[in-house]
Scaffold this active site. Structure first.
Site, PDB file in Angstrom:
ATOM      1  N   ARG A 171       0.935   4.803 -13.639  1.00 27.17           N
ATOM      2  CA  ARG A 171       2.200   5.423 -14.026  1.00 27.17           C
ATOM      3  C   ARG A 171       2.657   5.034 -15.418  1.00 27.17           C
ATOM      4  O   ARG A 171       3.262   5.829 -16.138  1.00 27.17           O
ATOM      5  CB  ARG A 171       3.262   5.012 -12.983  1.00 27.17           C
ATOM      6  CG  ARG A 171       4.701   5.308 -13.347  1.00 27.17           C
ATOM      7  CD  ARG A 171       5.641   4.687 -12.317  1.00 27.17           C
ATOM      8  NE  ARG A 171       5.437   3.252 -12.180  1.00 27.17           N
ATOM      9  CZ  ARG A 171       5.944   2.343 -13.011  1.00 27.17           C
ATOM     10  NH1 ARG A 171       6.674   2.715 -14.054  1.00 27.17           N
ATOM     11  NH2 ARG A 171       5.723   1.050 -12.801  1.00 27.17           N
ATOM     12  N   ARG A 182       2.658  -3.105  -1.464  1.00 28.31           N
ATOM     13  CA  ARG A 182       1.921  -1.867  -1.745  1.00 28.31           C
ATOM     14  C   ARG A 182       1.220  -1.909  -3.093  1.00 28.31           C
ATOM     15  O   ARG A 182       0.183  -1.276  -3.302  1.00 28.31           O
ATOM     16  CB  ARG A 182       2.857  -0.650  -1.700  1.00 28.31           C
ATOM     17  CG  ARG A 182       3.904  -0.646  -2.796  1.00 28.31           C
ATOM     18  CD  ARG A 182       4.674   0.658  -2.912  1.00 28.31           C
ATOM     19  NE  ARG A 182       5.664   0.558  -3.970  1.00 28.31           N
ATOM     20  CZ  ARG A 182       5.425   0.773  -5.258  1.00 28.31           C
ATOM     21  NH1 ARG A 182       4.208   1.102  -5.668  1.00 28.31           N
ATOM     22  NH2 ARG A 182       6.398   0.659  -6.149  1.00 28.31           N
ATOM     23  N   CYS A 215       8.020  -2.834  -4.125  1.00 24.88           N
ATOM     24  CA  CYS A 215       6.589  -3.173  -4.113  1.00 24.88           C
ATOM     25  C   CYS A 215       6.234  -3.982  -2.874  1.00 24.88           C
ATOM     26  O   CYS A 215       5.250  -3.693  -2.202  1.00 24.88           O
ATOM     27  CB  CYS A 215       6.212  -3.955  -5.371  1.00 24.88           C
ATOM     28  SG  CYS A 215       6.252  -2.973  -6.875  1.00 24.88           S
ATOM     29  N   HIS A 264      -3.949  -5.177  -8.809  1.00 28.47           N
ATOM     30  CA  HIS A 264      -4.451  -4.778 -10.121  1.00 28.47           C
ATOM     31  C   HIS A 264      -4.107  -5.762 -11.233  1.00 28.47           C
ATOM     32  O   HIS A 264      -3.110  -6.482 -11.168  1.00 28.47           O
ATOM     33  CB  HIS A 264      -3.924  -3.386 -10.498  1.00 28.47           C
ATOM     34  CG  HIS A 264      -2.431  -3.265 -10.414  1.00 28.47           C
ATOM     35  ND1 HIS A 264      -1.785  -2.861  -9.253  1.00 28.47           N
ATOM     36  CD2 HIS A 264      -1.449  -3.491 -11.328  1.00 28.47           C
ATOM     37  CE1 HIS A 264      -0.479  -2.840  -9.466  1.00 28.47           C
ATOM     38  NE2 HIS A 264      -0.247  -3.221 -10.724  1.00 28.47           N
ATOM     39  N   ARG A 308       8.494  -8.176  16.930  1.00 30.79           N
ATOM     40  CA  ARG A 308       9.338  -7.267  16.144  1.00 30.79           C
ATOM     41  C   ARG A 308      10.190  -8.023  15.122  1.00 30.79           C
ATOM     42  O   ARG A 308      11.260  -7.562  14.738  1.00 30.79           O
ATOM     43  CB  ARG A 308      10.244  -6.466  17.079  1.00 30.79           C
ATOM     44  CG  ARG A 308       9.475  -5.682  18.133  1.00 30.79           C
ATOM     45  CD  ARG A 308      10.409  -5.019  19.127  1.00 30.79           C
ATOM     46  NE  ARG A 308       9.664  -4.364  20.202  1.00 30.79           N
ATOM     47  CZ  ARG A 308      10.239  -3.731  21.223  1.00 30.79           C
ATOM     48  NH1 ARG A 308      11.564  -3.672  21.307  1.00 30.79           N
ATOM     49  NH2 ARG A 308       9.492  -3.160  22.153  1.00 30.79           N
ATOM     50  N   ASN A 336       5.719 -13.369  -6.513  1.00 33.14           N
ATOM     51  CA  ASN A 336       5.816 -12.943  -5.117  1.00 33.14           C
ATOM     52  C   ASN A 336       5.344 -14.029  -4.161  1.00 33.14           C
ATOM     53  O   ASN A 336       5.955 -14.257  -3.107  1.00 33.14           O
ATOM     54  CB  ASN A 336       5.000 -11.672  -4.892  1.00 33.14           C
ATOM     55  CG  ASN A 336       5.375 -10.532  -5.807  1.00 33.14           C
ATOM     56  OD1 ASN A 336       4.503  -9.833  -6.313  1.00 33.14           O
ATOM     57  ND2 ASN A 336       6.658 -10.333  -6.054  1.00 33.14           N
ATOM     58  N   ASP A 354       1.028  -6.469  -9.363  1.00 33.86           N
ATOM     59  CA  ASP A 354       0.683  -6.815 -10.750  1.00 33.86           C
ATOM     60  C   ASP A 354       0.188  -8.255 -10.709  1.00 33.86           C
ATOM     61  O   ASP A 354       0.974  -9.199 -10.665  1.00 33.86           O
ATOM     62  CB  ASP A 354       1.933  -6.653 -11.614  1.00 33.86           C
ATOM     63  CG  ASP A 354       1.775  -7.164 -13.041  1.00 33.86           C
ATOM     64  OD1 ASP A 354       0.744  -7.789 -13.354  1.00 33.86           O
ATOM     65  OD2 ASP A 354       2.711  -6.961 -13.836  1.00 33.86           O
ATOM     66  N   TYR A 411      -3.472  -5.370 -15.273  1.00 31.52           N
ATOM     67  CA  TYR A 411      -3.306  -4.405 -16.363  1.00 31.52           C
ATOM     68  C   TYR A 411      -4.300  -4.709 -17.481  1.00 31.52           C
ATOM     69  O   TYR A 411      -4.629  -5.871 -17.739  1.00 31.52           O
ATOM     70  CB  TYR A 411      -1.876  -4.442 -16.898  1.00 31.52           C
ATOM     71  CG  TYR A 411      -0.886  -3.733 -16.015  1.00 31.52           C
ATOM     72  CD1 TYR A 411      -0.798  -2.343 -16.015  1.00 31.52           C
ATOM     73  CD2 TYR A 411      -0.039  -4.437 -15.167  1.00 31.52           C
ATOM     74  CE1 TYR A 411       0.099  -1.679 -15.193  1.00 31.52           C
ATOM     75  CE2 TYR A 411       0.866  -3.783 -14.345  1.00 31.52           C
ATOM     76  CZ  TYR A 411       0.927  -2.402 -14.365  1.00 31.52           C
ATOM     77  OH  TYR A 411       1.808  -1.740 -13.551  1.00 31.52           O
TER      78      TYR A 411
END
Length: 322
Positions: free
Chosen positions: A25, A224, A204, A265, A185, A235, A227, A267
């Site tokens: 994107r 999902r 994300c 990924h 749950r 994270n 970086d 960059y």
């Protein structure tokens, strides 16, 4: 040697060696693997990477921001946290209220054009000052949409849902862990199929599941999009911190943080930086201290959360893809 950190480095090398070359994107381009997983045994130490300095103050202020249910960046700026600036800034420069220089593709242009980088910094400083000091401006341009904190603490219900107009997922989660620890749950979600795709940056890290066994609380988070150089280290530490905090408030020891990532990924403009990181030595993982006097997950302040004995290699700067 820390297996917690080594698996991050091993996966970074695998992305470089085996990753598919993909467009994205932002127009930057990536090397990408799909469906990766790392498991962090928190008994080994707090997984704050040591092969480069990771700024823990940014991690804890962002997590506290999430737990406040906040989606306005003023709180972050008050704590000198600029993680989310670019997405709110983009909202301002694309509005009819903005009358300054052309900021089209400011992320990429500021990396390659020294003169533009100075202009961008000037406009960014104006933006930050206005968010901090102008309540009307903050209300118009400080919000970044229906993401994390908003979804965690005040998920909007529809007309078919009885009871309250919003759901506090975090408060409900704490109650569930205390009352029904064997439940399958114990879920926290940040993906609303109706509203999330319209957010400036759709969530994300979209799903977390807590798990109680043998007196320990573990957490698996599905992300999902990761970086891997800039975002994933944050994270890892953020969700490990959340796990520690929830465990402290529910009476459990910490177990594992399991990090599952979809599009994993690096960059193209981060390859040199992560190659430098891979050449560096690891240090012993630090320890986490939480104030034992805090009696609610929602009462923690910056001073109640500290990282101890953190020894790392220097920070490595890299551009953010916006």
């Amino acid at each position: 040697m820390s297996q917690n950190e080594q698996q991050y480095l091993d996966l970074a090398q695998k992305i470089l060696d085996e990753g598919s070359h993909k467009g994205d994107r932002t127009g930057t381009g990536t090397r990408s693997l799909f469906g990766t997983q790392m498991r962090f045994n928190l008994a080994e130490g707090f997984p704050l990477l040591t092969t480069k300095k990771v700024f823990f103050g940014l991690i804890k202020s962002e997590l506290l921001w999430f737990l406040r249910g906040d989606n306005n960046i003023r709180f972050l700026l008050e704590h000198n946290n600029h993680i989310w600036d670019e997405w709110a800034f983009k909202k301002w420069i694309e509005s009819d209220k903005y009358t300054g220089p052309d900021m089209t593709n400011f992320g990429l242009r500021s990396q390659t054009d020294e003169n533009f980088a100075k202009i961008y910094k000037e406009q960014k400083d104006i933006f930050v000052n206005n968010i901090l000091n102008d309540d009307e401006f903050k209300e118009e341009f400080g919000y970044i949409g229906n993401v994390y904190g908003k979804l965690w603490r005040s998920w909007e219900t529809n007309s078919l849902t009885a009871g309250d107009e919003t759901v506090d997922q975090v408060a409900r989660l704490i109650d569930q862990i205390k009352e029904t620890p064997n439940s399958r749950r114990l879920i926290l979600t940040a993906w609303n199929a109706e509203t999330t795709p319209q957010a400036p940056l759709p969530s994300c890290h979209v799903l977390s599941q807590f798990y109680v066994a043998d007196g320990k609380l573990s957490l698996q988070m599905y992300q999902r999009s990761g970086d891997f150089f800039l975002g994933v280290p944050f994270n890892i530490a953020s969700y490990s911190l959340l796990l520690h905090m929830v465990a402290a408030q529910t009476g459990y020891e910490v177990g594992e943080f399991i990090h599952t990532i979809g599009d994993t990924h690096i960059y193209n403009n981060h390859v040199d930086q992560i190659t430098e990181q891979l050449s560096r030595p690891m240090h012993k993982l630090p320890k986490l201290w939480l104030n034992p006097e805090v009696k609610s997950l929602f009462d923690y302040t910056m001073d109640d959360i500290k990282i101890l004995d953190y020894d790392s290699e220097p920070a490595i700067k890299a551009p953010v893809a916006v």
